[in-house]
Scaffold this active site. Sequence first.
Site, PDB file in Angstrom:
ATOM      1  N   LYS A  67      23.680 -53.636   0.645  1.00 43.30           N
ATOM      2  CA  LYS A  67      24.590 -54.193   2.089  1.00 43.30           C
ATOM      3  C   LYS A  67      23.618 -54.531   3.240  1.00 43.30           C
ATOM      4  O   LYS A  67      22.358 -53.780   3.169  1.00 43.30           O
ATOM      5  CB  LYS A  67      25.532 -53.167   2.480  1.00 43.30           C
ATOM      6  CG  LYS A  67      27.129 -53.097   1.402  1.00 43.30           C
ATOM      7  CD  LYS A  67      28.279 -53.463   1.829  1.00 43.30           C
ATOM      8  CE  LYS A  67      29.093 -52.397   0.408  1.00 43.30           C
ATOM      9  NZ  LYS A  67      30.478 -51.889   1.023  1.00 43.30           N
ATOM     10  N   HIS A  70      22.523 -52.130   8.892  1.00 41.24           N
ATOM     11  CA  HIS A  70      22.529 -53.315   9.924  1.00 41.24           C
ATOM     12  C   HIS A  70      22.182 -52.297  11.223  1.00 41.24           C
ATOM     13  O   HIS A  70      21.344 -50.977  11.072  1.00 41.24           O
ATOM     14  CB  HIS A  70      24.314 -53.151  10.639  1.00 41.24           C
ATOM     15  CG  HIS A  70      25.108 -51.913  10.412  1.00 41.24           C
ATOM     16  ND1 HIS A  70      24.669 -50.963  11.007  1.00 41.24           N
ATOM     17  CD2 HIS A  70      25.612 -51.655   9.216  1.00 41.24           C
ATOM     18  CE1 HIS A  70      25.760 -50.058  10.310  1.00 41.24           C
ATOM     19  NE2 HIS A  70      26.490 -50.306   9.567  1.00 41.24           N
ATOM     20  N   HIS A  73      22.550 -48.215  11.582  1.00 45.36           N
ATOM     21  CA  HIS A  73      21.757 -47.646  10.788  1.00 45.36           C
ATOM     22  C   HIS A  73      20.495 -47.461  10.944  1.00 45.36           C
ATOM     23  O   HIS A  73      19.634 -46.124  11.724  1.00 45.36           O
ATOM     24  CB  HIS A  73      21.707 -48.168   9.625  1.00 45.36           C
ATOM     25  CG  HIS A  73      22.683 -48.396   8.436  1.00 45.36           C
ATOM     26  ND1 HIS A  73      23.047 -49.236   7.952  1.00 45.36           N
ATOM     27  CD2 HIS A  73      23.426 -47.065   8.186  1.00 45.36           C
ATOM     28  CE1 HIS A  73      24.550 -49.351   6.560  1.00 45.36           C
ATOM     29  NE2 HIS A  73      24.324 -47.882   7.315  1.00 45.36           N
TER      30      HIS A  73
END
Length: 464
Positions: A67, A70, A73
């Site tokens: 995933k 982003h 993180h």
Amino acid sequence: LKCDAVVSGISAGPGTVNFTINRELLAKTVLQQVLKDGSEYGVKSELFSAVPRQKAVIEFSSPNIAKKFHIGHLRSTIIGNFIANLKIALGHEVTRINYLGDWGMQFGLLGVGFQRFGNKEKLESSPLQHLFEVYVQINKAAKDENTKKLAKDFFRKLEERDEQTLSLWKQFRDFSIEEYIRIYKRLGVRFDEYSGESFYQEKSQEVLKMLEDKGLLQKTTEGTGIVDLSEEKDLSSFSTVMRSDGTSLYITRQFLVIFFRDLAAAIDRMNKHSWDTMIYVTDKSQSNHFQHLFQILKLMGYDWAERCQHVSFGLVQGMKTRRGEVIFLEDVLNEVRSRMLQNMASAKTTKEIEDPMETAEKVGLAALIIQDFRGLLSSDYQFSWDRALQSRGDTGVFLQYTHARLHSLEQMHGNEQVTDVNVACLQEPDAISILQHLLRYDEVLYRSSQDLQPKHIVSYLLTL
């Protein structure tokens, strides 16, 4: 009141008594301490003498394989790393854990997607990018009932430990971790342990049984499993821990998803590390998640749940690269490096340097981190490349430049240890205010160690 060796002057003002400290003594005392303690200056202060040395487990970064990595993180990564570094500097023992999102229905989809669109070479050369592309493609096809069924079957095989399925999943995980390690290295971040939701598959079943044995798990009329968190036991506050079909165990209250496996992970880490404090670094939308998690652990009889802590942070708006939306952390690192290189090339003061790429990366990183750490962690903020990379003002770039200038002064004048300092030369107001500021460093460190906010140290350094 009489003057003495410490107080050189006493006078009365309107409603005040003013003391003037012996400035030579101040200069001598501060500089002696700085020279004696070196890089441990401030850490050796008596302020910390009463603070017990502890074992801390810190869980941070925790991206989901396949995933978007982003900007949340990135925040979790640099904040968790700051807390770990601070604790180590103060003499605590720290275990840094990266708890990966490496299990769940999305791996059913990803598995089917890889069988359909995947490429072995791309998986090996840039796993995160390739898995993300595969995931986007298969998600478009996921409206089709047949694809959904195949994804469910793939995940069921995973849970049943089918060799072929498990081997593919393991490749996704291993290649991704290798790439993460490479990217974290650029950030100056490392982990002691890569853990993940997959580790707690079987253990979560044991936790479920414990909840049942302790009479904590209740079933609603629809068959959903809940844990009552209310003081009056009137279900005014509860946590949903199991769907009515009994499969995916997660807490879905207020649109939050808490993996049931977190309970198993917390218990396992206590058994493994016997920690004194465990800190989770995630965004503030998960505050409810951790509140419930700690409450359930306490209801299960684990008093150490009180020593668990959630350090939450706000959202960052406006973080875009020139190509558009940020997808991966690496995009941010490449962007900051290229913008910094451009700034360095156009600045008149930039000297010839051996490795401009490395310098641009380090100065750019400092810019990102200082912009992030200037305010309260829980605040949202609007990100601006221009503001972050300014070479003047309260920025990481300015901090690095100042640091570089001080180093070049040392090199020019020989940086051997000074033993006899003529403190009579340090009596003007500017010198005294710097000495007084140096004297405050331990208080600033202490404050940061108490509330785990980096802004105290950042503001201290910018003032310095």
